[in-house]
Design an enzyme around this catalytic site. Structure first.
Site, PDB file in Angstrom:
ATOM      1  N   GLY A   1      51.925  18.063  -8.519  1.00 31.86           N
ATOM      2  CA  GLY A   1      52.772  16.931  -8.853  1.00 31.86           C
ATOM      3  C   GLY A   1      52.056  15.614  -8.654  1.00 31.86           C
ATOM      4  N   PHE A   2      51.158  15.610  -7.740  1.00 32.31           N
ATOM      5  CA  PHE A   2      50.459  14.401  -7.356  1.00 32.31           C
ATOM      6  C   PHE A   2      49.344  14.069  -8.339  1.00 32.31           C
ATOM      7  CE2 PHE A   2      49.045  11.383  -4.253  1.00 32.31           C
ATOM      8  CZ  PHE A   2      47.677  11.453  -4.189  1.00 32.31           C
ATOM      9  N   GLY A   3      48.787  15.076  -8.973  1.00 31.18           N
ATOM     10  CA  GLY A   3      47.672  14.855  -9.882  1.00 31.18           C
ATOM     11  C   GLY A   3      46.772  16.077  -9.881  1.00 31.18           C
TER      12      GLY A   3
ATOM     13  N   VAL B   1      43.404  18.394  -8.769  1.00 31.38           N
ATOM     14  CA  VAL B   1      42.584  18.666  -7.600  1.00 31.38           C
ATOM     15  C   VAL B   1      41.222  19.176  -8.078  1.00 31.38           C
ATOM     16  CG1 VAL B   1      42.421  19.887  -5.412  1.00 31.38           C
ATOM     17  CG2 VAL B   1      44.665  19.314  -6.341  1.00 31.38           C
TER      18      VAL B   1
ATOM     19  N   ASP C   1      57.962  21.621   0.410  1.00 36.68           N
ATOM     20  CA  ASP C   1      57.469  22.343  -0.758  1.00 36.68           C
ATOM     21  C   ASP C   1      56.666  23.559  -0.298  1.00 36.68           C
ATOM     22  OD1 ASP C   1      57.188  22.882  -3.401  1.00 36.68           O
ATOM     23  OD2 ASP C   1      55.682  21.341  -3.809  1.00 36.68           O
TER      24      ASP C   1
ATOM     25  N   LYS D   1      41.705  15.328  -4.257  1.00 37.53           N
ATOM     26  CA  LYS D   1      42.971  15.205  -4.957  1.00 37.53           C
ATOM     27  C   LYS D   1      43.060  13.809  -5.525  1.00 37.53           C
ATOM     28  CE  LYS D   1      46.864  17.717  -3.368  1.00 37.53           C
ATOM     29  NZ  LYS D   1      47.856  17.883  -2.316  1.00 37.53           N
TER      30      LYS D   1
ATOM     31  N   ILE E   1      40.313  22.525  -9.755  1.00 39.49           N
ATOM     32  CA  ILE E   1      40.746  23.790  -9.154  1.00 39.49           C
ATOM     33  C   ILE E   1      42.260  23.865  -9.050  1.00 39.49           C
ATOM     34  CG2 ILE E   1      38.633  24.406  -7.924  1.00 39.49           C
ATOM     35  CD1 ILE E   1      39.749  22.997  -5.456  1.00 39.49           C
ATOM     36  N   GLY E   2      42.943  22.821  -9.424  1.00 37.65           N
ATOM     37  CA  GLY E   2      44.401  22.892  -9.364  1.00 37.65           C
ATOM     38  C   GLY E   2      45.026  21.635  -9.922  1.00 37.65           C
ATOM     39  N   VAL E   3      46.293  21.775 -10.298  1.00 37.92           N
ATOM     40  CA  VAL E   3      47.039  20.627 -10.776  1.00 37.92           C
ATOM     41  C   VAL E   3      48.381  20.635 -10.071  1.00 37.92           C
ATOM     42  CG1 VAL E   3      48.009  19.476 -12.784  1.00 37.92           C
ATOM     43  CG2 VAL E   3      45.955  20.859 -13.032  1.00 37.92           C
TER      44      VAL E   3
END
Ligand SMILES: *[C@@H]1O[C@H](CO)[C@@H](O)[C@H](O)[C@H]1NC(C)=O
Ligand SMILES: *[C@@H]1O[C@H](CO)[C@@H](O)[C@H](O)[C@H]1NC(C)=O
Ligand SMILES: *[C@@H]1O[C@H](CO)[C@@H](O)[C@H](O)[C@H]1NC(C)=O
Ligand SMILES: *[C@@H]1O[C@H](CO)[C@@H](O)[C@H](O)[C@H]1NC(C)=O
Ligand SMILES: *[C@@H]1O[C@H](CO)[C@@H](O)[C@H](O)[C@H]1NC(C)=O
Ligand SMILES: *[C@@H]1O[C@H](CO)[C@@H](O)[C@H](O)[C@H]1NC(C)=O
Ligand SMILES: *[C@@H]1O[C@H](CO)[C@@H](O)[C@H](O)[C@H]1NC(C)=O
Ligand SMILES: *[C@@H]1O[C@H](CO)[C@@H](O)[C@H](O)[C@H]1NC(C)=O
Ligand SMILES: *[C@@H]1O[C@H](CO)[C@@H](O)[C@H](O)[C@H]1NC(C)=O
Length: 851
Positions: free
Chosen positions: A533-535, A537, A647, A551, A529-531
Site C-alpha cells: 500500500g505504501f509503494g 519495495v 495488517d 521501501k 521484491i514487493g508492492v
C-alpha cells in the site's frame, strides 16, 4: 480561639463516632479526617465517604483562596474532593487533633486541571509534617503529565506521633503558588516491622519511628480493589500486570470457593484484605519453562532511598510443604532462598503470610529501578518447579534528614509537544486525548493507575455504550508504563516534529537519494521484491555488500513529510529479534524512502502455498508462529509506544536466512495525516480475509484486531491455503469459516496441509487449533491477549516434542494439582478475562476517526 476550636473538635469527633466504634479493635482512639479543600459544605463522594470543608483546620487561612475546577475530567472517580481546590500564596498549616502515639495515613489528592484563578502548571509545593519533608518542589501538573493521569494521590504513613496535634505545613515555592484538592488524615495501627536488608542478612531496618511513602500497592494476579473494599485501612490495591517484565507473565489463579482464607492470630486482617490473598500469580504449569525464566516485576523508584518491600503470600492450591519452593530476588540480590509459603504458614492451606525486605536503591544510569523476581528453587527439588505471589507493597522510607521527596518525573518530549498547543480547559475530549495520548518516561509515584483504572471502572458500568467522541485514531496500550499513545501523539502536529526528530536522532541513519539510487540501480524494476500500500519495495545493496530492503513511498501517497519523519523516529527505536529493523531513511526531493533489513527467505506465505518452494515442516511452522507472536506481543505491550499492527498477514511475516520470523510493516499503515480515505481503502483491500469482524462492524480498532488476524495466520499455516479462495466450493471459500466449521464438526484433521499431516501430534494439534479458534472469537473481549497466544503456542510446541505433556507435569503425583494446572492453562482463567476486558473497554473509549 480556644473555645472555637473546642466546639469544632467535638463536632468532628461526633461525626466520626461511627467509624471509631466500628474499628475500635484495630485502632483505639482512631480519628479520620477527610478534607475537601476549598469546599464550602460537607459532601459525600461517589463511594460514600464523607468529606468536610478544610477551612476550620487551617491556622492561617488568610494565605489562601479557594477555587473550583473549570472542567471535570471523565476519569475522576468522583467530583469530591477533586472539583474544589485551595490555593496557597504563602506558607499555611493544617492542624489536626490526634491522640498519640498512633501512626497516621496522610493522603494528598491533586487535580491539576484549570482553575479560573490560577495556572496549575506554575504551582510547586512542599509539605512538612512533624519534622519530615513529605513533598518538596512537587508539581502535580508535571507529575500528571508524566504519568498520563488526570489526578494524583500521594500516600504517606506518618511516624507514631508524640503530640496531640498533627501539623501539615504547605509551602509554595518562592514566587509561585501551591494547591491541593483533598487531604486525608486517618489513624492507623502499626503495620510496619523491621525488614531484613537484602544482601545483609544480619542487618535490618527498624521502621518504628520512620515515616514511609507508599510507592506501589498491588493485588498480584487479581483486580483493582477500591479503598472502600479494603480491610479497614482505606487503601487502594492495583492490578500488577503493568509492572511485569518481558513476555513471561506467568498465570493468574484464584482460590477455589471452598478454600477459606484464615488469618493466623499474629496477622490481623487489616494487613491486607481477603481478596489479595485469594488471588495469585504463579509461573505456570511447565517446569521446563519455569526453570528458564524469572517471574519479574519492575518498578521505577527515586534514587538514594531505602525501600521496604512487603510480599504477601497465601498458598491456596497445594497442601504439603516442599511442593512449591522458590527463591526471591530483589534488585538481583538474593532476598530469600527456598521460600515455601506452606512451611511459613504451619503447613496450612489458605493461611496468609507476608515477608518484609529492605533494599537501598542508589543512583544508577538514569532510571532507577526496583526489581522483584521469583525463580523455582532448584536446590530444594520441590515437587513443582513454580513460584507464587499474592500481593506486593513497596514503601519508601525517610532518609537520615527526614526527607521523602524525590524529583518530579520527566514527561517525554512527545508529551510536551502534544500538550503545549492545548490548554487543559479547551475541551474534555482534548484533555482525554492528552491523558490517553501521553507517553511517559518515569513511572514514579503511587497512584499511577488511578486515572486509568477508575476510568475503566466507570466505563464498565455503561455496558457496551462506549463514548464515541474521542478523536484518537488507534489505541495502543503500553504495559510497562501504562501510558497510552494515540495516533495523534505519534504523528503529531507539524510544529512538534523537529523536536521528535532529535529524539530519534542517533538511531536512524540518513541516506542520500543518490546512495539509494546507487543501491537499487536507479529503482530498477528488476530488483522490485514487493508492492504494498505504501509503494514498491526494492532489494538493494549498501556499504559495498549489505543487502537491504528499500521501501519507496508512492508519490501519490498522502503521507505528510512530518508524519513520515515522526514515524521514522518511532520505528527506529523499536528493536526486537522478531521485528524487521528499520536501518534508515531518505527524505529528499519529495521522495520518502525507508531502508530495512533484508530478509533472505522472503515472506511466510511464499513457503506455504502457490509457490515452487519446498514446504516447511510442522515444527518449522510452529517456531515461525511463535516468533511472529513474540514480535506482535512486543508491539502490543513491550515497546515504549504500544502499537497495533493492523495488517497482520502471512505476507507481513518475513523470514531471515536462519528462518527466524520477523514481523514487518508495522506502524506505517496508520501514519496518514488523518487516516486518509485512500489509505484505509488500501488496508481493507489488501487484507481482506484477515479483518477483525468486530473492527469492521464497530469501526473500533484494538490490539485484539491483531489477535484475530493472527488467528487467521495460524489456520493459513496449518492448512496451507489462502484465506479467500473463490475457486473452491462456496462453503470453503473463506478459510476462517471452513476451519471453524470443521473445528465444530471435529473434522479439523481433514483440512490440514497434507505435507505436514503425518508429522503433527494429536495433542499439539489440539492445542494449536484451540488457540487459533480462540483468536477468531467474534468478540474482541473473548480473544486471548498476544501474550496468552504466545504461551499456548509454546506449550503446543512442547506437546509436539512430548505428546504426553511436558515431562515434569506427567510425573506429578498429585492428581488434583495436575487438574488445577491444566485448568489454569485454558483461556477461561479469571485473570485473563480481566485483562482482556480491560483492553476491550479501552477500545470503546477511543474511537478511530475517519473510518
Ligand atoms: C501556565 O504556566 C505555564 C508555565 O509557567 C505556561 O507555559 C503556560 O502558558 C501557562 N498557561 C496559561 C493558560 O496561562
Ligand atoms: C502544630 O501547630 C500548632 C499551632 O500552630 C502548635 O501549637 C503545635 O505545637 C504544633 N505541633 C507540632 C507537633 O509541631
Ligand atoms: C522512637 O522514638 C521514641 C521517642 O522519640 C524513642 O523513645 C524510641 O527509642 C525510638 N525508637 C527507635 C527504635 O528508634
Ligand atoms: C474444593 O473443590 C474442588 C473442586 O471444586 C475439589 O477438588 C476439592 O477437593 C475441594 N476441596 C475441599 C477441601 O473440599
Ligand atoms: C544520590 O547520591 C549521590 C551521592 O551522594 C549524589 O551524587 C546524587 O546527586 C544523588 N542523587 C539524587 C537523585 O539525589
Ligand atoms: C538486574 O539484572 C538485569 C539483567 O542482568 C538488568 O537488566 C537490571 O538492570 C538489573 N536490575 C537492577 C536493579 O540492577
Ligand atoms: C533470575 O534472577 C537472578 C537474580 O538476578 C539471576 O541470578 C538469575 O540468573 C535469573 N535467572 C534467570 C533464569 O533469568
Ligand atoms: C527516618 O527518620 C527517623 C526519625 O527521624 C530516623 O530515626 C531514621 O534514621 C530515619 N531513617 C533513615 C533511613 O535514615
Ligand atoms: C523543581 O522542579 C522542576 C521541575 O521538575 C525543576 O526543573 C527544578 O529544577 C526543581 N527545582 C528545585 C529547586 O529542585
Amino acid at each position: 480561639m480556644i473555645s472555637k476550636n473546642h466546639i469544632f473538635f467535638s463536632l468532628i469527633f461526633t461525626s466520626f463516632f461511627t467509624f471509631k466504634s466500628s474499628n475500635a479493635s484495630s485502632a483505639p482512639n482512631s480519628v479520620s479526617f477527610l478534607l475537601a479543600c476549598g469546599s464550602r459544605a460537607a459532601a459525600t463522594d461517589a463511594s460514600g465517604r464523607k468529606w468536610v470543608p478544610d477551612s476550620k483546620f487551617l491556622t492561617n487561612s488568610e494565605n489562601s483562596i479557594t477555587a473550583t475546577a473549570q472542567s471535570q475530567d471523565p476519569s475522576l472517580p468522583s467530583s469530591i474532593p477533586y472539583m474544589t481546590a485551595r490555593i496557597f500564596t504563602s506558607s499555611s498549616t493544617y492542624t489536626f487533633p490526634v491522640s498519640p502515639p498512633n501512626r497516621h495515613w496522610v493522603r494528598f489528592h491533586f487535580y491539576p486541571s484549570s482553575y479560573s484563578k490560577f495556572n496549575t502548571s506554575a504551582a510547586y509545593l512542599s509539605v512538612i509534617s512533624n519534622g519530615f519533608t513529605l513533598l518538596k518542589n512537587f508539581s502535580a501538573s508535571i507529575t500528571s503529565q508524566a504519568l498520563t493521569q488526570a489526578y494524583i494521590i500521594k500516600e504517606f504513613s506518618l511516624n507514631p506521633i508524640q503530640s496531640s496535634s498533627l501539623n501539615l505545613t504547605i509551602t509554595p515555592k518562592t514566587g509561585a503558588v501551591a494547591f491541593v484538592n483533598g487531604i486525608e488524615v486517618i489513624s492507623m495501627p502499626e503495620i510496619f516491622q523491621p525488614g531484613i536488608m537484602v544482601g545483609f542478612s544480619d542487618q535490618s531496618i527498624d521502621t518504628k519511628n520512620y515515616t514511609l511513602q507508599t510507592m506501589f500497592r498491588l493485588n498480584v494476579g487479581g483486580q483493582y480493589i477500591p479503598s472502600t473494599s479494603d480491610s479497614g485501612l482505606s487503601r487502594i490495591w492495583y492490578d500488577d500486570s503493568p509492572y511485569l517484565y518481558g513476555a513471561a507473565l506467568g498465570i493468574t489463579s484464584e482460590a477455589e470457593k471452598n478454600v477459606t482464607i484464615r488469618y493466623p492470630s499474629n496477622l490481623p486482617e487489616y494487613i491486607a484484605p481477603v481478596d489479595v490473598y485469594r488471588t495469585a500469580r504463579t509461573m505456570g504449569p511447565t517446569a521446563k519453562l519455569n526453570l528458564n525464566y524469572n517471574l519479574t516485576w519492575v518498578f521505577q523508584v527515586d534514587a538514594n532511598f531505602t525501600y521496604l518491600v512487603r510480599l504477601h503470600f497465601c498458598e491456596f492450591q497445594l497442601s504439603r510443604t516442599n511442593q512449591r519452593a522458590f527463591d526471591i530476588f530483589i534488585n538481583n540480590q538474593t532476598a530469600q532462598l527456598a521460600a515455601d509459603v506452606l512451611a511459613w504458614a504451619d503447613s496450612k492451606k489458605g493461611v496468609p503470610v507476608y515477608k518484609d525486605f529492605a533494599v537501598y536503591v542508589g543512583e544508577g544510569n538514569g532510571g532507577e529501578e526496583l526489581w522483584v523476581a521469583l525463580h523455582p528453587s532448584v536446590s530444594m527439588k520441590p515437587e513443582f518447579y513454580d513460584a507464587i505471589l499474592n500481593g506486593l507493597e513497596i514503601f519508601k522510607v525517610n532518609d537520615t534528614s527526614g526527607n521523602l521527596a524525590g524529583p518530579n518525573p520527566v514527561p517525554s518530549g512527545l508529551q510536551k509537544k502534544e500538550q503545549e498547543p492545548r490548554s487543559f480547559a479547551q475541551s474534555k475530549s482534548s484533555y482525554l486525548g492528552a491523558i490517553i495520548g501521553g507517553v511517559f518516561s518515569g513511572l514514579v509515584g503511587f497512584g499511577l493507575l488511578v486515572g486509568v483504572l477508575v476510568f475503566l471502572n466507570s466505563k464498565k458500568c455503561k455496558t457496551g455504550g462506549g463514548k464515541k467522541s474521542n478523536p484518537s485514531g488507534w489505541l495502543p496500550l503500553y504495559r510497562r508504563s501504562q501510558s497510552f499513545g494515540t495516533k495523534s501523539t505519534i504523528s503529531g502536529k507539524s510544529s512538534g516534529s523537529s523536536q521528535i526528530s532529535t529524539l530519534g536522532g542517533g538511531l536512524c541513519r540518513h541516506f542520500s537519494l543518490s546512495e539509494i539510487k546507487y543501491a537499487t540501480n536507479s529503482f530498477a524494476e528488476s530488483v522490485v521484491i514487493g508492492v504494498g500500500g505504501f509503494g514498491k519495495v526494492y532489494r538493494g545493496i549498501i556499504d559495498g555488500g549489505v543487502e537491504v530492503a528499500i521501501k519507496r513511498s508512492n508519490p501519490s501517497s498522502e503521507q505528510g513529510v512530518h508524519e513520515f519523519q515522526t514515524e521514522i523516529d518511532l520505528l527506529s527505536k523499536l528493536r526486537h529479534r522478531h521485528l524487521v529493523s528499520l536501518i534508515g531513511a531518505c527524505e529528499e526531493e519529495e521522495e520518502m524512502i525507508l531502508v530495512y533489513d533484508y530478509m533472505a527467505n522472503g515472506t511466510l506465505r511464499e513457503h506455504l502455498y502457490k509457490s515452487q518452494k519446498p514446504p516447511l515442516s510442522w515444527k518449522q511452522r510452529l517456531e515461525i508462529c511463535i516468533g511472529a507472536a513474540r514480535g506482535l506481543h512486543y508491539l502490543h505491550t513491550g515497546a515504549k509506544y504500544t502499537i497495533i499492527h493492523r495488517d497482520v498477514k502471512t505476507t507481513n511475516i518475513l523470514l531471515d536466512e536462519k528462518w527466524v520470523a520477523k514481523v514487518s510493516d508495522f506502524g506505517l499503515s496508520r501514519t496518514g495525516p488523518t487516516l486518509s480515505q485512500t489509505h484505509v481503502t488500501t488496508v481493507v483491500k489488501g487484507s481482506f480475509g484477515y479483518l477483525d469482524p468486530e473492527y469492521f462492524r464497530r469501526q473500533q480498532l484494538t490490539d485484539k484486531s491483531d489477535v484475530y488476524s493472527f488467528g487467521v495466520v495460524l489456520f493459513e499455516v496449518l492448512c496451507g491455503r489462502s484465506v479467500l479462495n473463490p475457486s473452491l466450493p462456496k462453503d470453503q471459500v473463506s478459510l476462517v469459516d471452513w476451519a471453524l466449521f470443521n473445528d465444530r464438526n471435529g473434522t479439523i484433521d481433514t483440512i490440514i496441509d497434507h505435507h505436514i499431516k503425518a508429522e503433527t501430534s494429536h495433542e499439539c494439534l489440539n492445542k494449536f487449533v484451540e488457540t487459533a479458534v480462540k483468536c477468531l472469537s467474534d468478540q474482541g473481549i473473548e480473544r486471548p491477549s498476544m501474550g496468552s497466544v504466545l504461551w499456548n503456542l509454546e506449550y503446543a510446541l512442547q506437546l509436539q516434542d512430548n505428546p504426553d505433556g511436558p515431562k515434569v507435569v506427567a510425573e506429578q503425583k498429585a492428581n488434583d494439582a495436575f487438574a488445577m494446572q491444566s485448568k489454569l492453562l485454558s483461556f477461561e482463567e479469571e485473570g485473563e478475562e480481566t485483562e482482556d476486558s480491560t483492553n476491550a473497554i479501552f477500545s470503546e473509549i477511543v474511537n478511530p476517526r475517519g473510518r
